[in-house]
Design an enzyme around this catalytic site. Structure first.
Site, PDB file in Angstrom:
ATOM      1  N   GLY A  58       0.833  -1.174  -0.007  1.00 55.24           N
ATOM      2  CA  GLY A  58      -0.108  -0.104   0.154  1.00 55.24           C
ATOM      3  C   GLY A  58       0.921   1.315   0.078  1.00 55.24           C
ATOM      4  N   CYS A  85       5.127  -6.309   1.590  1.00 57.46           N
ATOM      5  CA  CYS A  85       5.786  -5.085   1.787  1.00 57.46           C
ATOM      6  C   CYS A  85       4.615  -4.225   2.821  1.00 57.46           C
ATOM      7  CB  CYS A  85       5.343  -4.208   0.424  1.00 57.46           C
ATOM      8  SG  CYS A  85       6.185  -2.857   0.092  1.00 57.46           S
ATOM      9  N   TYR A  86       3.758  -3.242   2.654  1.00 48.86           N
ATOM     10  CA  TYR A  86       3.051  -2.649   3.626  1.00 48.86           C
ATOM     11  C   TYR A  86       2.372  -3.621   4.627  1.00 48.86           C
ATOM     12  CZ  TYR A  86      -0.114   0.138   6.055  1.00 48.86           C
ATOM     13  OH  TYR A  86      -1.045   0.756   7.059  1.00 48.86           O
ATOM     14  N   HIS A 180       7.778  -7.692  -3.709  1.00 48.00           N
ATOM     15  CA  HIS A 180       6.635  -8.053  -4.406  1.00 48.00           C
ATOM     16  C   HIS A 180       6.584  -9.058  -5.227  1.00 48.00           C
ATOM     17  CE1 HIS A 180       4.408  -4.267  -3.485  1.00 48.00           C
ATOM     18  NE2 HIS A 180       5.558  -3.857  -3.277  1.00 48.00           N
ATOM     19  N   GLU A 182       4.169 -10.689  -6.609  1.00 49.15           N
ATOM     20  CA  GLU A 182       2.910 -10.642  -7.594  1.00 49.15           C
ATOM     21  C   GLU A 182       3.245 -10.038  -8.883  1.00 49.15           C
ATOM     22  OE1 GLU A 182       3.385  -8.964  -4.824  1.00 49.15           O
ATOM     23  OE2 GLU A 182       2.439  -6.763  -5.008  1.00 49.15           O
ATOM     24  N   ASP A 238     -16.700  -8.324 -22.852  1.00 52.50           N
ATOM     25  CA  ASP A 238     -17.972  -8.897 -21.721  1.00 52.50           C
ATOM     26  C   ASP A 238     -19.185  -9.167 -22.085  1.00 52.50           C
ATOM     27  OD1 ASP A 238     -15.374  -8.148 -20.242  1.00 52.50           O
ATOM     28  OD2 ASP A 238     -16.126  -6.179 -19.801  1.00 52.50           O
ATOM     29  N   LYS A 380     -10.617 -10.150 -16.429  1.00 47.65           N
ATOM     30  CA  LYS A 380     -10.633  -9.959 -17.778  1.00 47.65           C
ATOM     31  C   LYS A 380     -10.152 -11.200 -18.413  1.00 47.65           C
ATOM     32  CE  LYS A 380     -11.969  -7.071 -21.205  1.00 47.65           C
ATOM     33  NZ  LYS A 380     -13.118  -6.154 -20.891  1.00 47.65           N
TER      34      LYS A 380
END
Ligand code: XMP
Length: 524
Positions: A58, A85-86, A180, A182, A238, A380
């Site tokens: 964050g 992290c945060y 991170h 991710e 979509d 998505k």
């Protein structure tokens, strides 16, 4: 039937721009997860029954007391927790450790040295140091660091400027990473998240495209029973996938209305009819409303006025057609998970970056239909995979986004059919050349814009005084920031020649080299 959402991970979001990447990675690993705001109540966390919890990064600092959230009691539940992290700072501070603003900020690439064995990182490394210690190539972005461990924790990784870069309390099953996992720059990030989700939390891998389609079809059948369902099909990814999924679930109970506004791309309406009506057997009513749209737009210059006008007329046209149908009970919408997360973030005020929504026209407000949003838990990329598995052509499923107001906001100023035809033709040349040169999938969005200026050109011996086309191609992951695509000069040269030679009414082509910000992706 197995419940594909039984084993699930809860992600508490502290506002990082990467939170959705954590969720997408965990889902790609085959496990269901959801993102909830960091101040989600203890009761809600319990009711969610997660098998593991991830605390995201964050933008705030836990050293600033006024912005520090005490995470609801997630650390004593016996559920494994991974703080990133945060999230690691919050965990360390709340468990009795100390976090300080660091003199040495780390942004970008770093090497983490493993300090001792750990359930989280064992056997995962990119290289070894001379003394045999394993090393991870990771991506960092932090100004604070943990300077004192809470009781029961030990250091499992460090960097030259962060002695405490990865921590573990294996007894309590709590883990923290300063870097991170991710982001793709952390090469072993996926393996680390896999270790956490599958080995440490013990989650299964039943979240697969095939299982999702089966489960969602069952759900839709239960929800709508024998009722009739209506969908505004735009041909975008979509709404197309909603149509395919609903058709799979309830077949002929679904009717789609496709409003041809005259502001679509070349042959778009025909492609939609071919794909859905002829190929998949979906009931689609095509409404040719071109004339109404062009006469409503006559002389309207202001972009926002055009948007509102197009949106309102779209709703009116859709409602008029819908009124002709009997006994419809449900209105389907192509809302996807990022829309839901953004709306939730907007509601709690916790998200720092909120993309403003510009939907086609929103929902017809006074319709008395019940709303069904079958994709609202999906990202998505998941939506695309479902579309492909249900037989949609990749031409539709992998399409670049197209704004609801269509060419209405790509013809700058006043819009009319003649200009729309010019633009459609130029746009089609650009897009088909991108496809032929394998560049289409390398850019996130590309299109042509018609400028309301005339420019002098010369063809043969004749002087021409005609319109200008701007080509736009951008690279982006979230459409909130974007950089202009560095398309090869030869390619641009070829496209420019084709447009000027083949589209009569165009004497000049330019390429847009503005980033977002400060420019937006669309010109209006
Ligand atoms: P901007 O121009 O805001 O575009 O940088 C960001 C993304 O949003 C799309 N966009 C729209 N989509 N209705 C839509 O449905 C609109 O009015 C609209 N305006 C922009 C744009 O194509 C890009 O993908």
């Amino acid at each position: 039937m197995t419940d594909i959402q039984a084993d699930k991970v809860l992600i508490l979001d502290f506002g990082s721009q990467y939170t959705q990447l954590i969720a997408r990675c965990i889902r790609e690993l085959g496990t269901y997860c959801e993102i909830h705001p960091c101040d989600t109540s203890a009761e809600m966390i319990k009711a969610f029954q997660p098998k593991g919890i991830v605390l995201s990064g964050g933008p705030e600092s836990v050293t600033a007391n006024d912005s520090f959230y005490e995470v609801e009691p997630v650390f004593d539940q016996g559920v494994p927790v991974l703080g990133i992290c945060y999230g690691m700072h919050a965990m360390a501070k709340q468990m009795g450790g100390e976090v300080k603003v660091s003199g040495l900020r780390e942004f970008g690439y770093a090497q983490v040295r493993m300090e001792s064995d750990s359930e989280l990182l064992d056997g995962i490394s990119d290289s070894r140091m001379q003394n045999g210690a394993c090393v991870l190539d990771v991506w960092m972005s932090h100004g604070d660091q943990v300077v004192r461990l809470p009781d029961g924790f030990r250091v499992i990784g460090s960097t030259s400027s962060s002695p405490i870069a990865a921590i573990a309390n294996e007894q309590k099953r709590l883990f923290g990473l300063q870097f991170h996992p991710e982001v793709t720059h952390t090469k072993q990030g996926r393996s680390i998240l896999k270790r956490f989700v599958h080995s440490i939390c013990g989650c299964d891998t039943s979240w697969t495209t095939t299982n999702v389609i089966r489960e969602y079809s069952e759900r839709i059948k239960l929800q709508v029973g024998s009722d009739k369902v209506l969908l505004a099909l735009s041909g975008g990814v979509d709404s197309s996938v909603v149509a395919a999924l609903l058709h799979e679930a309830v077949g002929d109970q679904l009717t789609c209305i496709f409003v041809d506004t005259g502001l679509m791309r070349l042959n778009e309406g025909d492609i939609i009819m071919q794909t859905f009506d002829r190929h998949l057997g979906v009931k689609v009513i095509r409404v040719n409303a071109e004339q109404q749209f062009f006469s409503a737009l006559k002389g309207v210059q202001d972009p926002e006025k055009k948007r509102i006008m197009i949106g309102n007329l779209f709703i009116k046209t859709f409602e008029r057609e819908a009124a002709k149908l009997r006994d419809v009970k449900w209105l389907a919408q192509g809302t996807i998970y990022p829309d839901v997360i953004e709306s939730a973030g907007a509601a709690t005020g916790k998200a720092h970056l909120i993309k403003s929504h510009h939907n086609v026209a929103g929902l017809p407000k006074n319709m008395t239909l019940k709303l069904i949003e079958p994709l609202k838990e999906l990202f998505k990329d998941e939506v695309r995979r479902i579309g492909l598995e249900l037989g949609l052509p990749s031409e539709i499923v992998s399409r670049h986004p197209f704004p609801g107001p269509g060419l209405g906001v790509r013809i700058l100023g006043s819009v009319n059919k003649k200009l729309a035809d010019l633009l459609r033709h130029a746009d089609d040349i650009f897009i088909s050349e991108l496809k032929q040169n394998s560049l289409y999938d390398q850019v996130s969005q590309a299109f042509a814009v018609l400028l309301p200026v005339k420019s002098v050109g010369v063809m043969g011996d004749g002087r021409r005084y005609e319109n200008v086309i701007a080509l736009r191609a951008v690279e982006t992951t979230d459409f909130m920031t974007a950089s202009w695509a560095r398309l090869p000069y030869e390619f641009l040269d070829h496209v420019s020649r084709r447009i000027i030679n083949e589209v009569s009414g165009i004497s000049r082509v330019t390429y847009d080299i503005s980033g977002k910000p400060p420019a937006t992706i669309e010109w209006e």
